[in-house]
Design an enzyme around this catalytic site. Structure first.
Site, mmCIF file in Angstrom:
data_model
loop_
_atom_site.group_PDB
_atom_site.id
_atom_site.type_symbol
_atom_site.label_atom_id
_atom_site.label_comp_id
_atom_site.label_asym_id
_atom_site.label_seq_id
_atom_site.Cartn_x
_atom_site.Cartn_y
_atom_site.Cartn_z
ATOM 1 N N ASP A 255 0.841 -1.189 0.000
ATOM 2 C CA ASP A 255 0.000 0.000 0.000
ATOM 3 C C ASP A 255 0.881 1.245 0.000
ATOM 4 O O ASP A 255 1.726 1.420 0.887
ATOM 5 C CB ASP A 255 -0.910 0.021 1.231
ATOM 6 C CG ASP A 255 -1.950 -1.084 1.218
ATOM 7 O OD1 ASP A 255 -2.133 -1.709 0.154
ATOM 8 O OD2 ASP A 255 -2.584 -1.305 2.267
ATOM 9 N N GLY B 83 -3.018 -5.485 0.796
ATOM 10 C CA GLY B 83 -3.669 -6.427 -0.105
ATOM 11 C C GLY B 83 -4.771 -7.120 0.666
ATOM 12 O O GLY B 83 -4.577 -7.525 1.820
ATOM 13 N N THR C 251 -8.816 2.176 6.146
ATOM 14 C CA THR C 251 -8.209 1.186 5.265
ATOM 15 C C THR C 251 -8.012 -0.138 6.008
ATOM 16 O O THR C 251 -7.432 -0.177 7.085
ATOM 17 C CB THR C 251 -6.842 1.676 4.756
ATOM 18 O OG1 THR C 251 -6.988 2.966 4.165
ATOM 19 C CG2 THR C 251 -6.287 0.717 3.716
ATOM 20 N N GLY D 159 -12.584 -3.548 6.761
ATOM 21 C CA GLY D 159 -13.389 -4.673 6.297
ATOM 22 C C GLY D 159 -12.616 -5.981 6.319
ATOM 23 O O GLY D 159 -13.179 -7.041 6.627
ATOM 24 N N ASP D 160 -11.327 -5.917 6.001
ATOM 25 C CA ASP D 160 -10.499 -7.128 6.041
ATOM 26 C C ASP D 160 -10.282 -7.597 7.478
ATOM 27 O O ASP D 160 -10.239 -8.807 7.746
ATOM 28 C CB ASP D 160 -9.157 -6.866 5.359
ATOM 29 C CG ASP D 160 -9.310 -6.526 3.893
ATOM 30 O OD1 ASP D 160 -10.241 -7.053 3.261
ATOM 31 O OD2 ASP D 160 -8.498 -5.735 3.383
ATOM 32 N N ARG E 85 -6.177 3.388 14.141
ATOM 33 C CA ARG E 85 -4.753 3.442 13.866
ATOM 34 C C ARG E 85 -4.549 3.569 12.363
ATOM 35 O O ARG E 85 -5.358 3.076 11.580
ATOM 36 C CB ARG E 85 -4.066 2.163 14.359
ATOM 37 C CG ARG E 85 -4.384 1.796 15.796
ATOM 38 C CD ARG E 85 -4.063 0.336 16.062
ATOM 39 N NE ARG E 85 -4.406 -0.065 17.418
ATOM 40 C CZ ARG E 85 -4.455 -1.315 17.834
ATOM 41 N NH1 ARG E 85 -4.180 -2.308 16.997
ATOM 42 N NH2 ARG E 85 -4.773 -1.590 19.085
ATOM 43 N N SER F 42 -2.512 -1.922 11.490
ATOM 44 C CA SER F 42 -3.512 -1.458 12.451
ATOM 45 C C SER F 42 -4.308 -2.589 13.082
ATOM 46 O O SER F 42 -5.110 -2.356 13.991
ATOM 47 C CB SER F 42 -4.490 -0.507 11.746
ATOM 48 O OG SER F 42 -5.339 -1.220 10.852
#
Length: 298
Positions: free
Chosen positions: A13, A39, A242, A245-246, A279, A285
């Protein structure tokens, strides 16, 4: 200990932090730039490992410096990278702008090595067969996602699919999916419906269970033959969304693999996601299990 296999992407990223995201044709000055391993596949793998599972990653990185760092980041998180192959050329990258308006982001993904993951290789199916759950996303070619889902179905392994980036899904993939996990934008793209509840109910014609993540509003769970359930998210101040959701997907997979009832599993995953948005960064994070447990019980 539960075993989670992730078939998906690894990206570096490249993150620019700005006060306000630029509009088309506009240039703005940012205050910080960072390179952060990410990713969707790798993020979910790290999230699941930190949440307490044994995790294996199937995917690809390039033979560049990003690839070396991506692999080492997964290994430091405790993820097995024996099925993470190295290809000639560049690793995948995600170009991200994060603004000060609730940590919102816009992302452009360059697949690179991820684009070579278009089929299962010898040993991949056996690894999937050993898992309690298979996590899938759409940052690698659909052919590999379908192959993974079919392998999981053949061996009785739960499949959890995050349909991102959102795109039309083949019927064969939907038929091999146990739990579909879109956010509110992805579910609208899949169904053409802007109301998450209506969209989730429509998707139950294709898959047995749907969880729609709703950001700060929590999530909506729908299953065939049951009344939809809304689970709120903890109230926190977001710095960077960011990877939220993962984080949710990885934690949810662990909770379900451990046998938690769905309402508890969703609340535990929401606690993990709430910690992550406080974070900066994606994989950096993601919380560890003791933090999640503390947030869940607070």
């Amino acid at each position: 200990m539960s075993h989670i296999v992730v078939l998906g992407s690894t990206n570096m990223d490249l993150v620019a932090f700005v006060e306000k995201a630029p509009q088309r044709g506009e240039t703005v000055t940012g205050r910080e730039f960072r390179t952060i391993p990410g990713g969707k596949g790798a993020n979910q793998a790290v999230a699941a490992a930190r949440a307490g599972a044994t995790v294996s990653m199937i995917g690809a990185v390039g033979n560049d410096s990003f690839g070396t760092r991506l692999r080492s980041t997964l290994e430091r998180a405790g993820v097995d990278t024996g099925r993470l192959r190295t290809t000639e050329g560049d690793s995948g990258t995600a170009h991200i702008v994060v603004d000060d308006d609730g940590g919102g982001n816009a992302i452009v993904v360059i697949p690179a090595a991820n684009g070579t993951v278009d089929h299962l290789t010898p040993g991949d199916e056996e690894l999937i067969a050993s898992a309690d759950a298979l996590l899938l996303q759409l940052e690698i070619p659909l052919a590999a996602v379908l192959a993974g889902a079919l392998a999981a179905r053949a061996h009785g392994v739960r499949t959890i699919l995050t349909p991102a980036p959102a795109q039309p899904l083949p019927v064969d993939l939907l038929n091999a999916t146990d739990l579909l996990l879109p956010n509110e934008h992805e579910v609208a793209t899949l169904t053409g419906r802007t109301d998450p509840r209506s969209a989730a109910l429509a998707l139950l014609e294709e898959v047995p269970e749907v969880v729609v993540t709703l950001g700060a509003a929590g999530c909506l769970y729908a299953a065939r033959g049951a009344e939809p359930l809304t689970v709120p998210a903890p109230e926190v101040t977001a710095v960077d969304t960011t990877g939220a959701g993962d984080t949710f997907a990885g934690a949810l997979a662990v909770a379900l693999a451990e046998g938690r009832p769905m309402p508890d599993a969703l609340a535990w995953a929401a606690a993990a996601s709430a910690l992550s948005v406080q974070r900066p960064g994606a994989s950096e994070s993601m919380p560890h299990r003791p933090e999640i447990d503390a947030q869940y019980t607070s």
